[in-house]
Design a protein around this motif. Structure first.
Motif, PDB file in Angstrom:
ATOM      1  N   LYS A  95       0.826  -1.199   0.000  1.00  0.00           N
ATOM      2  CA  LYS A  95       0.000   0.000   0.000  1.00  0.00           C
ATOM      3  C   LYS A  95       0.863   1.252   0.000  1.00  0.00           C
ATOM      4  CE  LYS A  95      -0.749   0.106   5.036  1.00  0.00           C
ATOM      5  NZ  LYS A  95      -1.773  -0.027   6.094  1.00  0.00           N
ATOM      6  N   VAL A  96       0.192   2.341  -0.312  1.00  0.00           N
ATOM      7  CA  VAL A  96       0.804   3.663  -0.251  1.00  0.00           C
ATOM      8  C   VAL A  96       0.061   4.450   0.818  1.00  0.00           C
ATOM      9  CG1 VAL A  96       1.174   5.835  -1.494  1.00  0.00           C
ATOM     10  CG2 VAL A  96       1.468   3.652  -2.691  1.00  0.00           C
ATOM     11  N   ARG A  97       0.809   5.125   1.666  1.00  0.00           N
ATOM     12  CA  ARG A  97       0.214   6.016   2.672  1.00  0.00           C
ATOM     13  C   ARG A  97       0.438   7.441   2.223  1.00  0.00           C
ATOM     14  NH1 ARG A  97       1.791   9.053   7.213  1.00  0.00           N
ATOM     15  NH2 ARG A  97       0.078   9.290   8.691  1.00  0.00           N
ATOM     16  N   ILE A  98      -0.623   8.206   2.267  1.00  0.00           N
ATOM     17  CA  ILE A  98      -0.570   9.613   1.910  1.00  0.00           C
ATOM     18  C   ILE A  98      -0.885  10.408   3.167  1.00  0.00           C
ATOM     19  CG2 ILE A  98      -1.613  11.429   0.494  1.00  0.00           C
ATOM     20  CD1 ILE A  98      -2.613   8.822  -1.211  1.00  0.00           C
ATOM     21  N   GLU A  99      -0.061  11.410   3.452  1.00  0.00           N
ATOM     22  CA  GLU A  99      -0.366  12.314   4.563  1.00  0.00           C
ATOM     23  C   GLU A  99      -0.278  13.739   4.054  1.00  0.00           C
ATOM     24  OE1 GLU A  99       1.296  13.792   8.872  1.00  0.00           O
ATOM     25  OE2 GLU A  99       1.371  11.646   8.454  1.00  0.00           O
ATOM     26  N   SER A 100      -1.314  14.506   4.348  1.00  0.00           N
ATOM     27  CA  SER A 100      -1.335  15.916   3.963  1.00  0.00           C
ATOM     28  C   SER A 100      -1.342  16.765   5.227  1.00  0.00           C
ATOM     29  CB  SER A 100      -2.566  16.221   3.114  1.00  0.00           C
ATOM     30  OG  SER A 100      -3.738  15.967   3.859  1.00  0.00           O
ATOM     31  N   CYS A 101      -0.803  17.954   5.093  1.00  0.00           N
ATOM     32  CA  CYS A 101      -0.792  18.907   6.203  1.00  0.00           C
ATOM     33  C   CYS A 101      -1.063  20.290   5.635  1.00  0.00           C
ATOM     34  CB  CYS A 101       0.563  18.884   6.909  1.00  0.00           C
ATOM     35  SG  CYS A 101       0.654  20.024   8.312  1.00  0.00           S
ATOM     36  N   CYS A 102      -2.043  20.965   6.195  1.00  0.00           N
ATOM     37  CA  CYS A 102      -2.379  22.328   5.798  1.00  0.00           C
ATOM     38  C   CYS A 102      -2.274  23.225   7.025  1.00  0.00           C
ATOM     39  CB  CYS A 102      -3.798  22.395   5.237  1.00  0.00           C
ATOM     40  SG  CYS A 102      -4.005  21.464   3.704  1.00  0.00           S
ATOM     41  N   LYS A 103      -1.744  24.429   6.821  1.00  0.00           N
ATOM     42  CA  LYS A 103      -1.518  25.337   7.946  1.00  0.00           C
ATOM     43  C   LYS A 103      -1.759  26.771   7.494  1.00  0.00           C
ATOM     44  CE  LYS A 103       2.083  26.560  11.277  1.00  0.00           C
ATOM     45  NZ  LYS A 103       3.450  26.287  11.711  1.00  0.00           N
ATOM     46  N   LEU A 104      -2.383  27.554   8.379  1.00  0.00           N
ATOM     47  CA  LEU A 104      -2.610  28.973   8.106  1.00  0.00           C
ATOM     48  C   LEU A 104      -2.781  29.740   9.401  1.00  0.00           C
ATOM     49  CD1 LEU A 104      -5.780  29.583   8.817  1.00  0.00           C
ATOM     50  CD2 LEU A 104      -6.188  28.883   6.498  1.00  0.00           C
ATOM     51  N   ALA A 105      -2.746  31.055   9.277  1.00  0.00           N
ATOM     52  CA  ALA A 105      -3.174  31.947  10.355  1.00  0.00           C
ATOM     53  C   ALA A 105      -4.451  32.578   9.836  1.00  0.00           C
ATOM     54  CB  ALA A 105      -2.121  32.995  10.659  1.00  0.00           C
ATOM     55  N   GLY A 106      -5.584  32.234  10.443  1.00  0.00           N
ATOM     56  CA  GLY A 106      -6.843  32.733   9.919  1.00  0.00           C
ATOM     57  C   GLY A 106      -8.004  32.493  10.854  1.00  0.00           C
ATOM     58  N   LYS A 107      -9.217  32.702  10.316  1.00  0.00           N
ATOM     59  CA  LYS A 107     -10.445  32.606  11.093  1.00  0.00           C
ATOM     60  C   LYS A 107     -11.198  31.306  10.866  1.00  0.00           C
ATOM     61  CE  LYS A 107     -11.197  37.562  11.171  1.00  0.00           C
ATOM     62  NZ  LYS A 107     -12.261  38.547  11.298  1.00  0.00           N
ATOM     63  N   THR A 108     -10.708  30.472   9.983  1.00  0.00           N
ATOM     64  CA  THR A 108     -11.375  29.211   9.681  1.00  0.00           C
ATOM     65  C   THR A 108     -10.348  28.104   9.579  1.00  0.00           C
ATOM     66  OG1 THR A 108     -12.972  28.144   8.196  1.00  0.00           O
ATOM     67  CG2 THR A 108     -11.379  29.619   7.175  1.00  0.00           C
ATOM     68  N   GLY A 109     -10.760  26.905   9.905  1.00  0.00           N
ATOM     69  CA  GLY A 109      -9.841  25.780   9.924  1.00  0.00           C
ATOM     70  C   GLY A 109      -9.517  25.245   8.546  1.00  0.00           C
ATOM     71  N   VAL A 110      -8.591  24.312   8.496  1.00  0.00           N
ATOM     72  CA  VAL A 110      -8.144  23.731   7.232  1.00  0.00           C
ATOM     73  C   VAL A 110      -8.297  22.209   7.211  1.00  0.00           C
ATOM     74  CG1 VAL A 110      -6.604  25.587   6.452  1.00  0.00           C
ATOM     75  CG2 VAL A 110      -5.759  23.907   8.095  1.00  0.00           C
ATOM     76  N   GLU A 111      -9.230  21.699   8.016  1.00  0.00           N
ATOM     77  CA  GLU A 111      -9.455  20.253   8.023  1.00  0.00           C
ATOM     78  C   GLU A 111      -9.922  19.749   6.660  1.00  0.00           C
ATOM     79  OE1 GLU A 111     -10.499  22.524  10.356  1.00  0.00           O
ATOM     80  OE2 GLU A 111     -11.400  21.441  12.023  1.00  0.00           O
ATOM     81  N   MET A 112     -10.866  20.465   6.057  1.00  0.00           N
ATOM     82  CA  MET A 112     -11.403  20.021   4.767  1.00  0.00           C
ATOM     83  C   MET A 112     -10.337  20.078   3.676  1.00  0.00           C
ATOM     84  SD  MET A 112     -14.286  18.902   5.553  1.00  0.00           S
ATOM     85  CE  MET A 112     -14.640  18.381   3.895  1.00  0.00           C
ATOM     86  N   GLU A 113      -9.457  21.067   3.759  1.00  0.00           N
ATOM     87  CA  GLU A 113      -8.380  21.169   2.778  1.00  0.00           C
ATOM     88  C   GLU A 113      -7.413  19.994   2.909  1.00  0.00           C
ATOM     89  OE1 GLU A 113     -10.361  25.025   2.996  1.00  0.00           O
ATOM     90  OE2 GLU A 113      -9.697  23.628   4.535  1.00  0.00           O
ATOM     91  N   ALA A 114      -7.071  19.626   4.140  1.00  0.00           N
ATOM     92  CA  ALA A 114      -6.177  18.493   4.355  1.00  0.00           C
ATOM     93  C   ALA A 114      -6.822  17.189   3.880  1.00  0.00           C
ATOM     94  CB  ALA A 114      -5.787  18.386   5.829  1.00  0.00           C
ATOM     95  N   LEU A 115      -8.096  17.004   4.202  1.00  0.00           N
ATOM     96  CA  LEU A 115      -8.814  15.794   3.759  1.00  0.00           C
ATOM     97  C   LEU A 115      -8.941  15.740   2.237  1.00  0.00           C
ATOM     98  CD1 LEU A 115     -11.526  15.826   6.533  1.00  0.00           C
ATOM     99  CD2 LEU A 115      -9.950  13.913   6.101  1.00  0.00           C
ATOM    100  N   THR A 116      -9.189  16.875   1.618  1.00  0.00           N
ATOM    101  CA  THR A 116      -9.299  16.928   0.161  1.00  0.00           C
ATOM    102  C   THR A 116      -7.961  16.612  -0.494  1.00  0.00           C
ATOM    103  OG1 THR A 116     -11.112  18.520   0.306  1.00  0.00           O
ATOM    104  CG2 THR A 116      -9.934  18.409  -1.790  1.00  0.00           C
ATOM    105  N   ALA A 117      -6.885  17.152   0.051  1.00  0.00           N
ATOM    106  CA  ALA A 117      -5.553  16.886  -0.500  1.00  0.00           C
ATOM    107  C   ALA A 117      -5.228  15.395  -0.461  1.00  0.00           C
ATOM    108  CB  ALA A 117      -4.494  17.675   0.276  1.00  0.00           C
ATOM    109  N   ALA A 118      -5.467  14.760   0.680  1.00  0.00           N
ATOM    110  CA  ALA A 118      -5.175  13.323   0.805  1.00  0.00           C
ATOM    111  C   ALA A 118      -6.060  12.497  -0.134  1.00  0.00           C
ATOM    112  CB  ALA A 118      -5.362  12.872   2.253  1.00  0.00           C
ATOM    113  N   SER A 119      -7.330  12.865  -0.219  1.00  0.00           N
ATOM    114  CA  SER A 119      -8.272  12.126  -1.061  1.00  0.00           C
ATOM    115  C   SER A 119      -7.907  12.216  -2.533  1.00  0.00           C
ATOM    116  CB  SER A 119      -9.692  12.666  -0.870  1.00  0.00           C
ATOM    117  OG  SER A 119     -10.112  12.510   0.449  1.00  0.00           O
ATOM    118  N   VAL A 120      -7.614  13.417  -3.007  1.00  0.00           N
ATOM    119  CA  VAL A 120      -7.312  13.589  -4.425  1.00  0.00           C
ATOM    120  C   VAL A 120      -5.948  12.999  -4.776  1.00  0.00           C
ATOM    121  CG1 VAL A 120      -6.924  15.305  -6.254  1.00  0.00           C
ATOM    122  CG2 VAL A 120      -8.914  15.484  -4.740  1.00  0.00           C
ATOM    123  N   ALA A 121      -5.003  13.039  -3.875  1.00  0.00           N
ATOM    124  CA  ALA A 121      -3.725  12.362  -4.126  1.00  0.00           C
ATOM    125  C   ALA A 121      -3.966  10.863  -4.292  1.00  0.00           C
ATOM    126  CB  ALA A 121      -2.739  12.636  -2.991  1.00  0.00           C
TER     127      ALA A 121
END
Length: 158
Positions: A95-121
């Motif tokens: 198998k292949v393991r994919i891990e994504s990490c998203c980071k920002l300084a802002g007013k909203t989280g980046v959970e969906m961005e990290a999940l989308t990155a891993a899914s599309v990869a």
């Protein structure tokens, strides 16, 4: 019990108002796995796949997808952030393991961005390898950890 944040008082889908939220450093990590035959994984690892560097293509696809999350998920806010996508072959488990990490300084989280990155990869690996193997399985797309924001720290227990 927590309330759904994207539902208004009338029970309708609603964009969350983040205007009054404080800016904080927010980070999210997610993972996904692609299970495949040993021969398929060997093609990827050895660089012999006829479509080229599968990991490089999947990494770029994951980064691009994270940047377009608010176009794909209707109630996500646009945000600008750092994104990393790491791919690791695990030959002992085919198998292949994919891990994504998203980071920002802002007013909203980046959970969906990290999940989308891993899914599309993961989907990109499938797309690049489907001519060799159609029965690959994408599994365990999940949030591993998130920090920052009102809800605080979340981490998957081992």
């Amino acid at each position: 019990m927590n309330q759904f944040t994207h539902i208004n008082a009338s029970g309708e889908a609603n964009m969350v108002d983040v205007s009054a939220k404080a800016e904080t450093v927010r980070e999210a990590r997610a993972e996904a796995f692609v299970h495949m035959a040993a021969e398929t994984l060997e093609l990827i690892v050895s660089g012999q796949h006829h479509k080229g560097d599968v990991f490089a293509t999947a990494r770029i696809a994951g980064i691009q997808a994270a940047k377009k999350t608010w176009d794909l998920i209707p109630l996500c806010h646009p945000c600008y952030f750092e994104v990393e996508v790491q791919l690791e072959a695990i030959p002992a488990e085919n198998k292949v393991r994919i891990e994504s990490c998203c980071k920002l300084a802002g007013k909203t989280g980046v959970e969906m961005e990290a999940l989308t990155a891993a899914s599309v990869a993961a989907l990109t690996i499938y797309d690049m390898c489907k001519a060799v193997q159609k029965d690959m399985v994408i599994s365990q797309v999940r949030l591993l950890e998130k920090t920052g924001g009102k809800s605080g720290h979340f981490k998957v227990e081992a």
